[in-house]
Design an enzyme around this catalytic site. Structure first.
Site, mmCIF file in Angstrom:
data_model
loop_
_atom_site.group_PDB
_atom_site.id
_atom_site.type_symbol
_atom_site.label_atom_id
_atom_site.label_comp_id
_atom_site.label_asym_id
_atom_site.label_seq_id
_atom_site.Cartn_x
_atom_site.Cartn_y
_atom_site.Cartn_z
ATOM 1 N N GLU A 90 0.825 -1.195 0.000
ATOM 2 C CA GLU A 90 0.000 0.000 0.000
ATOM 3 C C GLU A 90 0.862 1.249 0.000
ATOM 4 O O GLU A 90 1.955 1.268 0.583
ATOM 5 C CB GLU A 90 -0.865 0.088 1.265
ATOM 6 C CG GLU A 90 -1.966 -0.925 1.352
ATOM 7 C CD GLU A 90 -1.552 -2.180 2.090
ATOM 8 O OE1 GLU A 90 -0.333 -2.374 2.305
ATOM 9 O OE2 GLU A 90 -2.442 -2.967 2.445
ATOM 10 N N CYS A 105 2.607 8.301 2.188
ATOM 11 C CA CYS A 105 3.089 7.345 3.190
ATOM 12 C C CYS A 105 3.506 6.094 2.422
ATOM 13 O O CYS A 105 2.659 5.415 1.836
ATOM 14 C CB CYS A 105 1.966 7.056 4.183
ATOM 15 S SG CYS A 105 2.360 5.768 5.358
ATOM 16 N N CYS A 112 6.745 -7.365 7.322
ATOM 17 C CA CYS A 112 7.770 -6.855 8.244
ATOM 18 C C CYS A 112 8.153 -7.964 9.215
ATOM 19 O O CYS A 112 7.290 -8.725 9.669
ATOM 20 C CB CYS A 112 7.231 -5.656 9.022
ATOM 21 S SG CYS A 112 8.430 -4.966 10.194
ATOM 22 N N CYS A 116 5.622 -6.430 15.803
ATOM 23 C CA CYS A 116 4.964 -5.681 16.879
ATOM 24 C C CYS A 116 3.536 -6.219 17.013
ATOM 25 O O CYS A 116 2.855 -6.455 16.017
ATOM 26 C CB CYS A 116 4.943 -4.188 16.581
ATOM 27 S SG CYS A 116 6.590 -3.521 16.385
ATOM 28 N N CYS A 119 0.290 -4.441 15.354
ATOM 29 C CA CYS A 119 0.414 -3.957 13.981
ATOM 30 C C CYS A 119 0.034 -5.035 12.963
ATOM 31 O O CYS A 119 0.533 -6.163 13.027
ATOM 32 C CB CYS A 119 1.855 -3.505 13.748
ATOM 33 S SG CYS A 119 2.231 -3.136 12.025
ATOM 34 N N GLU A 160 9.904 -2.242 7.916
ATOM 35 C CA GLU A 160 10.834 -1.528 8.786
ATOM 36 C C GLU A 160 11.958 -0.988 7.885
ATOM 37 O O GLU A 160 12.830 -1.742 7.439
ATOM 38 C CB GLU A 160 11.365 -2.495 9.858
ATOM 39 C CG GLU A 160 12.515 -1.965 10.695
ATOM 40 C CD GLU A 160 12.347 -0.531 11.178
ATOM 41 O OE1 GLU A 160 11.349 -0.230 11.863
ATOM 42 O OE2 GLU A 160 13.209 0.302 10.870
ATOM 43 N N SER A 189 10.538 6.384 9.673
ATOM 44 C CA SER A 189 10.062 5.911 10.975
ATOM 45 C C SER A 189 10.613 4.512 11.246
ATOM 46 O O SER A 189 10.532 3.626 10.396
ATOM 47 C CB SER A 189 8.530 5.872 10.967
ATOM 48 O OG SER A 189 8.044 5.312 12.161
ATOM 49 N N SER A 212 9.512 4.917 16.868
ATOM 50 C CA SER A 212 8.315 4.312 17.467
ATOM 51 C C SER A 212 8.675 3.801 18.850
ATOM 52 O O SER A 212 9.297 2.749 18.984
ATOM 53 C CB SER A 212 7.829 3.155 16.592
ATOM 54 O OG SER A 212 7.395 3.649 15.351
ATOM 55 N N HIS A 214 6.427 3.813 22.057
ATOM 56 C CA HIS A 214 5.235 3.067 22.479
ATOM 57 C C HIS A 214 5.215 2.555 23.918
ATOM 58 O O HIS A 214 4.190 2.042 24.373
ATOM 59 C CB HIS A 214 4.933 1.902 21.534
ATOM 60 C CG HIS A 214 4.887 2.279 20.078
ATOM 61 N ND1 HIS A 214 4.563 3.552 19.640
ATOM 62 C CD2 HIS A 214 5.127 1.557 18.951
ATOM 63 C CE1 HIS A 214 4.607 3.581 18.314
ATOM 64 N NE2 HIS A 214 4.948 2.396 17.870
ATOM 65 N N ASN A 288 -5.328 2.260 16.292
ATOM 66 C CA ASN A 288 -6.344 1.929 15.291
ATOM 67 C C ASN A 288 -6.592 0.426 15.338
ATOM 68 O O ASN A 288 -5.644 -0.351 15.414
ATOM 69 C CB ASN A 288 -5.863 2.303 13.886
ATOM 70 C CG ASN A 288 -5.666 3.803 13.752
ATOM 71 O OD1 ASN A 288 -6.550 4.587 14.063
ATOM 72 N ND2 ASN A 288 -4.479 4.206 13.309
ATOM 73 N N CYS A 331 -2.675 4.163 10.379
ATOM 74 C CA CYS A 331 -1.434 3.565 10.873
ATOM 75 C C CYS A 331 -1.679 2.151 11.374
ATOM 76 O O CYS A 331 -2.607 1.917 12.144
ATOM 77 C CB CYS A 331 -0.883 4.365 12.044
ATOM 78 S SG CYS A 331 -0.557 6.046 11.655
HETATM 79 N N1 SAH Z 1 8.184 0.028 10.887
HETATM 80 C C1 SAH Z 1 8.195 1.416 11.135
HETATM 81 C C2 SAH Z 1 7.310 2.216 10.219
HETATM 82 C C3 SAH Z 1 5.949 1.704 9.876
HETATM 83 S S1 SAH Z 1 4.711 1.734 11.086
HETATM 84 C C4 SAH Z 1 7.871 1.706 12.582
HETATM 85 O O1 SAH Z 1 7.395 0.811 13.275
HETATM 86 O O2 SAH Z 1 8.128 2.812 13.019
HETATM 87 C C5 SAH Z 1 4.262 3.449 11.300
HETATM 88 C C6 SAH Z 1 3.705 3.757 12.684
HETATM 89 O O3 SAH Z 1 2.403 3.165 12.886
HETATM 90 C C7 SAH Z 1 4.588 3.209 13.792
HETATM 91 O O4 SAH Z 1 4.785 4.171 14.801
HETATM 92 C C8 SAH Z 1 3.755 2.058 14.292
HETATM 93 O O5 SAH Z 1 4.098 1.660 15.578
HETATM 94 C C9 SAH Z 1 2.364 2.591 14.174
HETATM 95 N N2 SAH Z 1 1.323 1.573 14.300
HETATM 96 C C10 SAH Z 1 1.431 0.247 14.061
HETATM 97 N N3 SAH Z 1 0.254 -0.368 14.311
HETATM 98 C C11 SAH Z 1 -0.611 0.584 14.726
HETATM 99 C C12 SAH Z 1 -1.993 0.577 15.105
HETATM 100 N N4 SAH Z 1 -2.709 -0.547 15.096
HETATM 101 N N5 SAH Z 1 -2.562 1.752 15.463
HETATM 102 C C13 SAH Z 1 -1.852 2.901 15.423
HETATM 103 N N6 SAH Z 1 -0.561 2.968 15.045
HETATM 104 C C14 SAH Z 1 0.058 1.823 14.714
HETATM 105 FE FE1 SF4 Z 2 7.058 -3.618 11.560
HETATM 106 FE FE2 SF4 Z 2 6.613 -1.050 12.207
HETATM 107 FE FE3 SF4 Z 2 4.593 -2.839 12.179
HETATM 108 FE FE4 SF4 Z 2 6.458 -2.973 14.081
HETATM 109 S S1 SF4 Z 2 5.001 -1.302 13.758
HETATM 110 S S2 SF4 Z 2 5.656 -4.717 12.908
HETATM 111 S S3 SF4 Z 2 8.279 -2.368 12.963
HETATM 112 S S4 SF4 Z 2 5.778 -2.165 10.423
#
Ligand code: SAH
Ligand code: SF4
Length: 341
Positions: A90, A105, A112, A116, A119, A160, A189, A212, A214, A288, A331
Site C-alpha cells: 500500500e 506514506c 515486516c 509488533c 500492527c 521496517e 520511521s 516508534s 510506544h 487503530n 497507521c
Molecule cells: N516500521 C516502522 C514504520 C511503519 S509503522 C515503525 O514501526 O516505526 C508506522 C507507525 O504506525 C509506527 O509508529 C507504528 O508503531 C504505528 N502503528 C502500528 N500499528 C498501529 C496501530 N494498530 N494503530 C496505530 N498505530 C500503529
Molecule cells: Fe514492523 Fe513497524 Fe509494524 Fe512494528 S510497527 S511490525 S516495525 S511495520
C-alpha cells in the site's frame, strides 16, 4: 519488456546510445517520466516518432500496476500497488485540508519481520525487501494517477525501513533528486534498529527521524515490541542522543496509545522522564483497530491527559489525526491485502 521508471539517468543514456539516438534524448525521456509523470510514450511530444517507435518495441514507461484505489471520506487515498512479481504494497496519499502539503506514506518492505503485537503488517511476517526504485515508484505512480505533486514523504507504510538500509538510502536519493522533494520533507520511521540509527548519521542525505517508542520502560516495551529484546531502551536512548548531537535535528517520538495499557498517568510521567534529555517532538497515535489483536482504543480523556502531562515537561505534543480508517489505511492497518469489492 524493460520498465523505464526503474532506470537511472545514466542507464537511459546508455539505452539511447544503443538505439542510435543522441545522448540528450535520455534527459528528455527522464523528464517525461519523473517530472511530467507521463503515462505513455505517445505523450512525449518532443521525442521523434522514430525513437518512440523503437522504445515501444522494447520498453514500457513503468511496470508498477495500480491494483486497487480507495478514497476515504476524509480525502485520503489508499493505493494497492502491484510489482512485477505479483507482490503488493500500500501507498497512502494524505491531504490536510488547511495546508497545501500532500504527504505520501510509503512502504519499504512487503510485510515486516519485527512482529509488533498491535500492527497488522507485523502479523503478516516478512515477505521481501523493496528495491530503491520500487520504493520511489510508489510516489511516481500516485503522482501520475492523481495529477498532484507530492510534497512530503513518510516511511510509515509497510515494513521496517532500517532493515532495508541500502535500498532505503538509494530511494531517498532518487526521491530527492528525481522527484525534487527536499530532504527535510522526508521522514523515516523506525521501531529502533540501533546500529542503523548510527549509520543513518553517516549518510550524505539524512532524513528526519521518527522513532516508534510506544512504552516508557523495558518490561512493557518487550511485551508489545519484540525488537526491545534485541535493542533495549537504554541503548536506544544513547542512539537518539547521538542522532540529536550529530545532526542537530529534533526527533519525532511516536507513541501509540493503547487503551488501559500504556495510556495511564504514571506512564505519561515515566515517558516524560525518559525523554528529558532528548531533543524531540512527541506524536501520540490513538490505536487503530486491527482485527486479530487484543488492544483497545484509548479513551479521549486519557489522550488529553497524556498530552497535558507531556506538555508540562516542555515538549511539543501533537495527536495524530486518524486518516482513512474507513478504508483500513490508518497507521498499522496495512497488510497488502487485495480487497474483493
Ligand atoms: N516500521 C516502522 C514504520 C511503519 S509503522 C515503525 O514501526 O516505526 C508506522 C507507525 O504506525 C509506527 O509508529 C507504528 O508503531 C504505528 N502503528 C502500528 N500499528 C498501529 C496501530 N494498530 N494503530 C496505530 N498505530 C500503529
Ligand atoms: Fe514492523 Fe513497524 Fe509494524 Fe512494528 S510497527 S511490525 S516495525 S511495520
Amino acid at each position: 519488456m524493460k520498465s523505464l521508471s526503474n532506470f537511472t539517468l545514466e542507464e537511459l543514456e546508455n539505452l539511447a546510445l544503443e538505439l542510435e539516438e543522441p545522448k540528450f534524448r535520455a534527459k528528455q525521456l527522464h523528464n517525461w517520466i519523473w517530472t511530467k509523470s507521463a503515462q505513455n510514450f505517445d505523450e512525449m511530444t518532443d521525442l521523434s516518432k522514430n525513437f518512440k517507435e523503437k522504445l515501444q518495441q522494447i520498453a514500457v514507461v513503468t511496470n508498477v500496476k495500480i491494483k486497487t484505489k480507495q478514497v476515504s471520506s476524509d480525502g485520503t487515498i489508499k493505493y494497492l500497488l502491484e510489482y512485477e512479481d505479483g507482490e503488493c504494497v500500500e501507498t497512502v496519499l494524505m491531504r490536510f485540508d488547511n495546508r497545501s502539503n500532500l504527504t505520501a506514506c510509503v512502504s519499504s518492505q512487503v510485510g515486516c519481520a519485527c512482529g509488533c503485537d498491535f500492527c497488522a503488517t507485523g502479523k503478516r511476517g516478512f515477505i521481501r525487501n523493496l528495491t530503491a526504485f520500487e520504493i520511489a515508484n510508489q510516489i511516481l505512480t500516485i503522482q501520475r494517477d492523481s495529477k498532484l505533486k507530492v510534497t512530503n514523504v513518510v516511511f510509515m507504510g509497510q515494513g521496517e525501513p532500517l532493515n532495508n538500509f541500502e535500498n532505503l538510502n538509494l530511494a531517498i536519493k532518487i526521491i530527492n533528486d528525481y522527484l525534487q522533494i527536499g530532504i527535510r520533507r522526508i521522514t523515516v520511521s523506525t521501531c529502533g534498529i540501533i546500529p542503523k540509527i548510527y549509520d543513518l548519521t553517516k549518510q550524505s542525505l539524512i532524513p528526519t527521524l521518527a522513532l516508534s517508542l510506544h512504552a516508557p520502560n523495558h518490561s512493557l516495551r518487550e511485551k508489545i515490541m519484540p525488537i526491545e529484546k534485541k535493542h533495549n531502551l537504554d541503548e536506544l536512548k544513547k542512539a537518539l542522543k547521538f542522532f540529536n548531537d550529530k545532526t542537530g535535528d529534533r526527533i519525532t517520538i511516536e507513541y501509540v496509545l493503547l487503551g488501559n495499557l500504556n495510556d495511564t498517568r504514571e506512564m505519561a510521567f515515566e515517558l516524560a522522564k525518559f525523554l528529558k534529555d532528548i531533543k524531540c517532538n512527541i506524536n501520540l497515535i490513538p490505536y487503530n483497530s486491527v482485527d486479530e489483536t487484543k488492544y483497545k482504543k484509548p479513551d479521549k480523556k486519557n489522550v488529553m491527559m497524556f498530552k497535558y502531562i507531556l506538555e508540562g515537561s516542555g515538549k511539543k505534543v501533537t495527536v495524530r489525526l486518524e486518516r482513512g480508517a474507513d478504508i483500513d489505511a490508518a497507521c498499522g492497518q496495512l497488510r497488502g491485502k487485495v480487497v474483493n469489492n
